[in-house]
Design a protein around this motif. Structure first.
Motif, PDB file in Angstrom:
ATOM      1  N   ARG A 174      -8.491  -9.236 -10.742  1.00 23.38           N
ATOM      2  CA  ARG A 174      -8.692  -7.828 -10.524  1.00 23.38           C
ATOM      3  C   ARG A 174      -8.168  -7.317  -9.523  1.00 23.38           C
ATOM      4  N   GLU A 175      -7.949  -7.926  -8.349  1.00 22.22           N
ATOM      5  CA  GLU A 175      -7.235  -7.722  -7.257  1.00 22.22           C
ATOM      6  C   GLU A 175      -6.067  -7.035  -7.531  1.00 22.22           C
ATOM      7  N   ILE A 176      -5.506  -7.393  -8.361  1.00 21.36           N
ATOM      8  CA  ILE A 176      -4.174  -7.303  -8.680  1.00 21.36           C
ATOM      9  C   ILE A 176      -4.083  -6.085 -10.007  1.00 21.36           C
ATOM     10  N   SER A 177      -4.916  -6.492 -10.833  1.00 24.25           N
ATOM     11  CA  SER A 177      -4.791  -5.489 -12.079  1.00 24.25           C
ATOM     12  C   SER A 177      -5.280  -3.983 -11.822  1.00 24.25           C
ATOM     13  N   GLN A 178      -6.263  -3.980 -11.143  1.00 23.70           N
ATOM     14  CA  GLN A 178      -6.902  -3.028 -10.811  1.00 23.70           C
ATOM     15  C   GLN A 178      -6.194  -2.180  -9.428  1.00 23.70           C
ATOM     16  N   LEU A 179      -5.245  -2.755  -8.941  1.00 19.79           N
ATOM     17  CA  LEU A 179      -4.418  -2.242  -7.709  1.00 19.79           C
ATOM     18  C   LEU A 179      -3.816  -0.778  -7.962  1.00 19.79           C
ATOM     19  N   ASP A 180      -4.289  -0.005  -6.932  1.00 18.20           N
ATOM     20  CA  ASP A 180      -3.781   1.338  -6.733  1.00 18.20           C
ATOM     21  C   ASP A 180      -2.717   1.280  -5.832  1.00 18.20           C
ATOM     22  N   ARG A 181      -1.469   1.025  -5.902  1.00 10.95           N
ATOM     23  CA  ARG A 181      -0.536   0.957  -5.042  1.00 10.95           C
ATOM     24  C   ARG A 181      -0.433   2.176  -4.066  1.00 10.95           C
ATOM     25  N   SER A 182      -0.361   3.405  -4.558  1.00 10.33           N
ATOM     26  CA  SER A 182      -0.293   4.534  -3.808  1.00 10.33           C
ATOM     27  C   SER A 182      -1.233   4.758  -2.811  1.00 10.33           C
ATOM     28  N   LYS A 183      -2.527   4.532  -3.080  1.00 11.77           N
ATOM     29  CA  LYS A 183      -3.682   4.661  -2.095  1.00 11.77           C
ATOM     30  C   LYS A 183      -3.798   3.398  -1.191  1.00 11.77           C
ATOM     31  N   GLN A 184      -3.192   2.128  -1.650  1.00 16.06           N
ATOM     32  CA  GLN A 184      -3.273   0.997  -0.706  1.00 16.06           C
ATOM     33  C   GLN A 184      -2.113   0.769   0.100  1.00 16.06           C
ATOM     34  N   ARG A 185      -1.229   1.423  -0.174  1.00 22.20           N
ATOM     35  CA  ARG A 185       0.186   1.197   0.438  1.00 22.20           C
ATOM     36  C   ARG A 185       0.297   1.307   1.996  1.00 22.20           C
ATOM     37  N   ALA A 186      -0.383   2.399   2.574  1.00 22.40           N
ATOM     38  CA  ALA A 186      -0.209   2.440   4.093  1.00 22.40           C
ATOM     39  C   ALA A 186      -1.294   1.230   4.646  1.00 22.40           C
ATOM     40  N   GLN A 187      -2.530   0.927   4.070  1.00 21.21           N
ATOM     41  CA  GLN A 187      -3.266  -0.035   4.495  1.00 21.21           C
ATOM     42  C   GLN A 187      -2.457  -1.747   4.391  1.00 21.21           C
ATOM     43  N   ALA A 188      -1.871  -1.767   3.290  1.00 22.92           N
ATOM     44  CA  ALA A 188      -1.339  -3.102   3.386  1.00 22.92           C
ATOM     45  C   ALA A 188      -0.273  -3.150   3.962  1.00 22.92           C
ATOM     46  N   ARG A 189       0.641  -2.166   4.396  1.00 20.04           N
ATOM     47  CA  ARG A 189       1.667  -2.408   5.409  1.00 20.04           C
ATOM     48  C   ARG A 189       1.092  -2.618   6.692  1.00 20.04           C
TER      49      ARG A 189
END
Length: 373
Positions: free
Chosen positions: A165-180
């Motif tokens: 679910r860490e992948i299937s429920q991922l919101d890329r736009s919301k988490q992009r800055a934090q991930a980078r």
């Protein structure tokens, strides 16, 4: 109504174990009282991954069908018969209401045992080209779900790929800055992620090395997951370094890479193709140049939809990269179009769909949630 008992079966590779565990977790979420156990072999990744996930693992002998005349072929009937008896003993002891199989050597004797005992079988097939065990089990299965719409199992249902679910429920736009930020990347730059899987891909890595100056010349940054012991080395024997180029051997938690990326270059394993679509990430697929072409089959539907490009390993070189990847990195609109097409093929609740199918076959139907795509 009694508490349902679900016995899951599968193993060998992460491609079988990971979706099986995703379904197991969905069963726990949907029906917290469910009793679960898992049947595998003593030779696969399940021996480590299943206990680590907190589930009980019971094993039977791995009995592959010999493909040529040999002593093993003569011994096969007795060995397979014993595996069926061992599987039946486990199913009786667990008072199984349903068997849910995901493929692999272990599943064939478990499917046969379940049929003899009158226990319904539910199947998930992860690949566009189904395996032998699931081809057999599908003949009498109560339900078969497939990860890819075109999988040739007549009467099956396209449910997608069960995944973390860490992948299937991922919101890329919301988490992009934090991930980078977590990956030490520039939060504002277009980001290309390259991965050959946990073991890496030497040919893919060398092609990226040859084209690296061109890739970075677009203004993009590159996160390169090279694989263990496959790091790119510079002229003086040290790790290759260049402003905007970040290499790691591997990454625990691909959800970070998916969130950070605007475009990914990857092999076309069933899980990778399904995950990329689920998170709506544009992709370049370079199928492994071994096997019987199953990776190319896995990618074909997403490529046809416009969410990805496909290139054979032998054609993935500097010239191809310059013609096909540089324009994507330089044009946000092209990437946005691919992103939308990728997301159109993504299914994010395959784990729930398979769990509900198993409970329904066991006589414990749960009201269906709205389908997500």
């Amino acid at each position: 109504m009694s508490t349902p008992s679900v016995v899951l079966a599968g193993g060998g590779t992460a491609g079988h174990v990971s979706p099986m565990l995703a379904i197991a977790r969905a069963l726990d979420r949907i029906h917290p009282e469910v009793r679960q156990s898992i049947i595998g072999t003593a030779a696969g990744l399940e021996t480590r991954l299943v206990p680590e996930a907190g589930y009980r693992l019971q094993t039977i002998e791995k009995v592959p069908m010999p493909r040529r005349p040999s002593r093993d072929l003569l011994r096969f009937p007795s060995r397979f018969g014993q595996a069926v008896r061992d599987a039946a003993a486990i199913l009786r002891a667990e008072q199984a209401d349903v068997v849910l199989g995901v493929g692999g050597y272990v599943c064939t004797p478990v499917y046969v045992a379940a049929r003899r005992l009158g226990i319904p079988v539910v199947i998930h097939e992860a690949n566009a080209r189904p395996g032998l065990a699931n081809k057999l089990g599908h003949r009498f299965a109560a339900f078969t779900g497939v990860a890819f719409e075109g999988t040739p199992l007549k009467g099956s249902e396209w449910v997608g790929m069960p995944m973390a679910r860490e992948i299937s429920q991922l919101d890329r736009s919301k988490q992009r800055a934090q991930a980078r930020e977590a990956l030490n990347l520039d939060p504002e730059k277009v980001t290309l992620v390259i991965t050959g899987g946990s073991s890496g891909a030497l040919s893919l890595n060398e092609s990226i090395k040859a084209a690296l100056t061109d890739l970075l010349g677009t203004g993009a940054q590159v996160l390169h997951l090279t694989g263990r012991d496959k790091a790119l080395i510079g002229e003086h024997g040290a790790l290759l370094e260049h402003p905007g180029y970040h290499q790691r051997e591997y990454l625990d938690g691909m959800e970070l890479a998916y969130a950070a990326a605007d475009l990914i270059i990857a092999r076309a394993g069933a899980a990778t193709v399904s995950e990329v679509a689920a998170v709506g990430l544009p992709a370049i697929f370079v199928p492994l140049p071994v096997g019987n072409g199953e990776q190319e089959l896995n990618a074909r539907e997403l490529v046809a939809a416009g969410g990805a490009l496909l290139v054979k390993d032998e054609h993935f070189n500097k010239a191809w990269i310059r013609r096909n990847i540089l324009p994507l990195l330089e044009d946000p609109q092209l990437l946005a179009t691919m992103q939308a097409q990728s997301a159109s093929r993504g299914i994010t609740d395959a784990d729930d769909r398979m769990a509900r199918a198993a409970l329904a076959a066991a006589g414990h139907p749960i009201e269906k949630a709205e389908k997500k795509k």
